[in-house]
Design a protein around this motif. Structure first.
Motif, PDB file in Angstrom:
ATOM      1  N   GLY A 115       0.801  -1.214   0.000  1.00 14.01           N
ATOM      2  CA  GLY A 115       0.000   0.000   0.000  1.00 14.01           C
ATOM      3  C   GLY A 115       0.840   1.274   0.000  1.00 14.01           C
ATOM      4  O   GLY A 115       0.294   2.372  -0.130  1.00 14.01           O
ATOM      5  N   THR A 116       2.162   1.149   0.127  1.00  8.01           N
ATOM      6  CA  THR A 116       3.013   2.349   0.105  1.00  8.01           C
ATOM      7  C   THR A 116       2.964   2.973  -1.296  1.00  8.01           C
ATOM      8  O   THR A 116       3.288   2.300  -2.283  1.00  8.01           O
ATOM      9  N   PRO A 117       2.573   4.261  -1.399  1.00  6.62           N
ATOM     10  CA  PRO A 117       2.566   4.898  -2.721  1.00  6.62           C
ATOM     11  C   PRO A 117       3.990   5.048  -3.259  1.00  6.62           C
ATOM     12  O   PRO A 117       4.913   5.345  -2.489  1.00  6.62           O
ATOM     13  N   LEU A 118       4.160   4.829  -4.542  1.00  2.96           N
ATOM     14  CA  LEU A 118       5.481   4.937  -5.170  1.00  2.96           C
ATOM     15  C   LEU A 118       5.443   6.129  -6.118  1.00  2.96           C
ATOM     16  O   LEU A 118       4.811   6.061  -7.173  1.00  2.96           O
ATOM     17  N   ASP A 119       6.053   7.201  -5.716  1.00  2.90           N
ATOM     18  CA  ASP A 119       6.010   8.416  -6.526  1.00  2.90           C
ATOM     19  C   ASP A 119       7.421   8.991  -6.591  1.00  2.90           C
ATOM     20  O   ASP A 119       7.919   9.463  -5.582  1.00  2.90           O
ATOM     21  N   PRO A 120       8.100   8.945  -7.734  1.00  3.97           N
ATOM     22  CA  PRO A 120       7.620   8.483  -9.040  1.00  3.97           C
ATOM     23  C   PRO A 120       7.400   6.961  -9.082  1.00  3.97           C
ATOM     24  O   PRO A 120       7.961   6.242  -8.254  1.00  3.97           O
ATOM     25  N   PRO A 121       6.604   6.525 -10.081  1.00  4.50           N
ATOM     26  CA  PRO A 121       6.356   5.087 -10.220  1.00  4.50           C
ATOM     27  C   PRO A 121       7.669   4.320 -10.407  1.00  4.50           C
ATOM     28  O   PRO A 121       8.651   4.873 -10.916  1.00  4.50           O
ATOM     29  N   VAL A 122       7.653   3.065 -10.013  1.00  9.68           N
ATOM     30  CA  VAL A 122       8.853   2.219 -10.125  1.00  9.68           C
ATOM     31  C   VAL A 122       8.692   1.317 -11.347  1.00  9.68           C
ATOM     32  O   VAL A 122       7.663   0.655 -11.508  1.00  9.68           O
ATOM     33  N   ILE A 123       9.724   1.305 -12.198  1.00  9.20           N
ATOM     34  CA  ILE A 123       9.717   0.363 -13.332  1.00  9.20           C
ATOM     35  C   ILE A 123      10.647  -0.791 -12.980  1.00  9.20           C
ATOM     36  O   ILE A 123      11.803  -0.562 -12.595  1.00  9.20           O
ATOM     37  N   VAL A 124      10.142  -2.002 -13.102  1.00  8.96           N
ATOM     38  CA  VAL A 124      10.962  -3.195 -12.884  1.00  8.96           C
ATOM     39  C   VAL A 124      10.924  -3.979 -14.183  1.00  8.96           C
ATOM     40  O   VAL A 124       9.853  -4.152 -14.783  1.00  8.96           O
ATOM     41  N   ILE A 125      12.088  -4.436 -14.651  1.00 11.44           N
ATOM     42  CA  ILE A 125      12.121  -5.193 -15.897  1.00 11.44           C
ATOM     43  C   ILE A 125      12.658  -6.597 -15.630  1.00 11.44           C
ATOM     44  O   ILE A 125      13.758  -6.749 -15.105  1.00 11.44           O
ATOM     45  N   ASP A 126      11.845  -7.596 -15.960  1.00 14.02           N
ATOM     46  CA  ASP A 126      12.246  -8.991 -15.783  1.00 14.02           C
ATOM     47  C   ASP A 126      12.562  -9.615 -17.138  1.00 14.02           C
ATOM     48  O   ASP A 126      11.969  -9.238 -18.155  1.00 14.02           O
ATOM     49  N   TYR A 127      13.475 -10.596 -17.110  1.00 16.73           N
ATOM     50  CA  TYR A 127      13.782 -11.366 -18.315  1.00 16.73           C
ATOM     51  C   TYR A 127      12.702 -12.434 -18.459  1.00 16.73           C
ATOM     52  O   TYR A 127      12.483 -13.221 -17.538  1.00 16.73           O
ATOM     53  N   LYS A 128      11.990 -12.427 -19.621  1.00 20.11           N
ATOM     54  CA  LYS A 128      10.844 -13.323 -19.785  1.00 20.11           C
ATOM     55  C   LYS A 128      11.333 -14.723 -20.152  1.00 20.11           C
ATOM     56  O   LYS A 128      11.622 -15.002 -21.318  1.00 20.11           O
ATOM     57  N   ASP A 129      11.492 -15.548 -19.137  1.00 15.79           N
ATOM     58  CA  ASP A 129      11.913 -16.934 -19.349  1.00 15.79           C
ATOM     59  C   ASP A 129      11.462 -17.767 -18.150  1.00 15.79           C
ATOM     60  O   ASP A 129      12.074 -17.710 -17.076  1.00 15.79           O
ATOM     61  N   ALA A 173     -11.032   7.288 -13.112  1.00 22.57           N
ATOM     62  CA  ALA A 173     -12.364   7.811 -13.459  1.00 22.57           C
ATOM     63  C   ALA A 173     -13.440   6.757 -13.268  1.00 22.57           C
ATOM     64  O   ALA A 173     -14.634   7.061 -13.302  1.00 22.57           O
ATOM     65  N   ARG A 174     -13.051   5.515 -13.109  1.00 20.78           N
ATOM     66  CA  ARG A 174     -14.005   4.412 -12.925  1.00 20.78           C
ATOM     67  C   ARG A 174     -13.945   3.821 -11.520  1.00 20.78           C
ATOM     68  O   ARG A 174     -14.389   2.694 -11.294  1.00 20.78           O
ATOM     69  N   GLY A 175     -13.354   4.565 -10.597  1.00 21.60           N
ATOM     70  CA  GLY A 175     -13.320   4.112  -9.198  1.00 21.60           C
ATOM     71  C   GLY A 175     -12.361   2.958  -8.943  1.00 21.60           C
ATOM     72  O   GLY A 175     -12.530   2.183  -8.003  1.00 21.60           O
ATOM     73  N   ILE A 176     -11.341   2.841  -9.805  1.00 19.06           N
ATOM     74  CA  ILE A 176     -10.378   1.725  -9.668  1.00 19.06           C
ATOM     75  C   ILE A 176      -8.952   2.296  -9.607  1.00 19.06           C
ATOM     76  O   ILE A 176      -8.605   3.209 -10.353  1.00 19.06           O
ATOM     77  N   ILE A 177      -8.151   1.740  -8.724  1.00 17.43           N
ATOM     78  CA  ILE A 177      -6.740   2.162  -8.622  1.00 17.43           C
ATOM     79  C   ILE A 177      -5.878   1.176  -9.416  1.00 17.43           C
ATOM     80  O   ILE A 177      -5.958  -0.041  -9.202  1.00 17.43           O
ATOM     81  N   LEU A 178      -5.058   1.723 -10.315  1.00  9.58           N
ATOM     82  CA  LEU A 178      -4.099   0.882 -11.037  1.00  9.58           C
ATOM     83  C   LEU A 178      -2.850   0.765 -10.156  1.00  9.58           C
ATOM     84  O   LEU A 178      -2.023   1.675 -10.108  1.00  9.58           O
ATOM     85  N   VAL A 179      -2.740  -0.352  -9.464  1.00  7.75           N
ATOM     86  CA  VAL A 179      -1.646  -0.555  -8.498  1.00  7.75           C
ATOM     87  C   VAL A 179      -0.344  -0.846  -9.243  1.00  7.75           C
ATOM     88  O   VAL A 179       0.683  -0.222  -8.998  1.00  7.75           O
ATOM     89  N   ASP A 180      -0.385  -1.794 -10.166  1.00 12.33           N
ATOM     90  CA  ASP A 180       0.771  -2.100 -11.016  1.00 12.33           C
ATOM     91  C   ASP A 180       0.290  -2.886 -12.229  1.00 12.33           C
ATOM     92  O   ASP A 180      -0.860  -3.354 -12.260  1.00 12.33           O
ATOM     93  N   PHE A 181       1.140  -3.019 -13.223  1.00 14.41           N
ATOM     94  CA  PHE A 181       0.776  -3.788 -14.419  1.00 14.41           C
ATOM     95  C   PHE A 181       2.027  -4.176 -15.176  1.00 14.41           C
ATOM     96  O   PHE A 181       3.094  -3.588 -14.982  1.00 14.41           O
TER      97      PHE A 181
END
Ligand SMILES: Nc1ncnc2c1ncn2[C@@H]1O[C@H](COP(=O)(O)OP(=O)(O)OP(=O)(O)O)[C@@H](O)[C@H]1O
Ligand SMILES: [Mg+2]
Length: 244
Positions: A115-129, A173-181
């Protein structure tokens, strides 16, 4: 035959949740969103009727939203309830994760509370394997492994942050928080396009009021009726009105 423009019945690739089919047109693929749902590296698996179509519809809407904001994606059009026609990309074997709020593996692996807000957002990059369990990379490793040039890496991260702004506002705008993606990108001509999917399987969404999960965490941690939650998000995403 799944659709008139599909060449053959055998997928060229079948992953854990989607299958790719060749079409009559060079450079275009059909992505079929299946009803399979998996978690924990495939350790938990189920089939949920309708899940594929809910993810296909949400992905289609969100890809269109990005295009409306001049962010290029592989999306061409929906073919039926659960399949979309896309541009074939040369996929970059990276999972680009954008985090606005600490949750999931971030709180499991690091001393930061959920629940800790991350400002600026954090980018994490994983190797897809999957066989390496998608290890986390850093910029130096990406360059050393020659996955991307420095310019491409900068561009991909810039795109990820722009996408985060567009999607976060849309959900807010739709009452939803985008936590991560999680995003997957691919090369197309000289450009980098967003590929794969943007769905309840690839986003962590919380109800803005209750902070309850509205995504695959409902399935992972058996928090309730996952299909009901996926339907609820789909209805909000597809609702006409203010689009932002
Ligand atoms: N436009 C595209 N062109 C080519 N390949 C694509 C495109 N969009 C997505 N893909 C690839 O199609 C596959 C989709 O399948 P799926 O997501 O089910 O499996 P997966 O990513 O291999 O495994 P996982 O279950 O870990 O996601 C992925 O390998 C993805 O990288
Ligand atoms: Mg995938």
């Amino acid at each position: 035959m799944r659709a008139c423009n599909v060449k053959q019945g055998t997928p060229v690739y079948s992953g854990k949740a989607k299958s790719l089919y060749r079409t009559d047109k060079e450079g275009e693929l059909l992505v079929a969103f299946r009803d399979d749902i998996t978690a924990f590296d495939g350790g938990k698996k189920d089939v949920l009727t309708e899940k594929g179509s809910l993810n296909a519809k949400v992905s289609a809407r969100l890809f269109s939203l990005l295009e409306e904001h001049h962010i290029r994606t592989h999306f061409i059009r929906l073919i039926d309830n659960s399949s979309m026609l896309v541009r074939e990309l040369e996929m970059i074997p990276l999972e680009v994760i954008v985090r606005n709020i600490a949750a999931g593996s971030m709180v499991r692996n690091y001393p930061i509370s959920e629940g800790t807000p991350l400002d600026p957002p954090v980018i994490v990059i994983d190797y897809k394997d999957d066989s390496l369990h998608d290890p986390m990379l850093n910029d130096d490793l990406i360059l050393a492994m020659k996955i991307l040039s420095n310019d491409e890496l900068v561009r991909m991260k810039e795109l990820a942050l722009r996408i985060n702004i567009v999607l976060s506002r849309f959900f807010e705008a739709r009452g939803i928080i985008l936590v991560d993606f999680k995003l997957e990108f691919g090369k197309y001509g000289g450009d980098i396009l967003v590929g794969d999917e943007i769905s309840m399987d690839s986003m962590r969404l919380w109800d803005a009021k209750t902070k309850g999960s509205l995504d695959k965490d409902v399935y992972r941690f058996e928090k309730g009726d996952v299909l009901a939650v996926y339907r609820q998000v789909t209805d909000k995403v597809l609702k006409k009105g203010e689009t932002l």
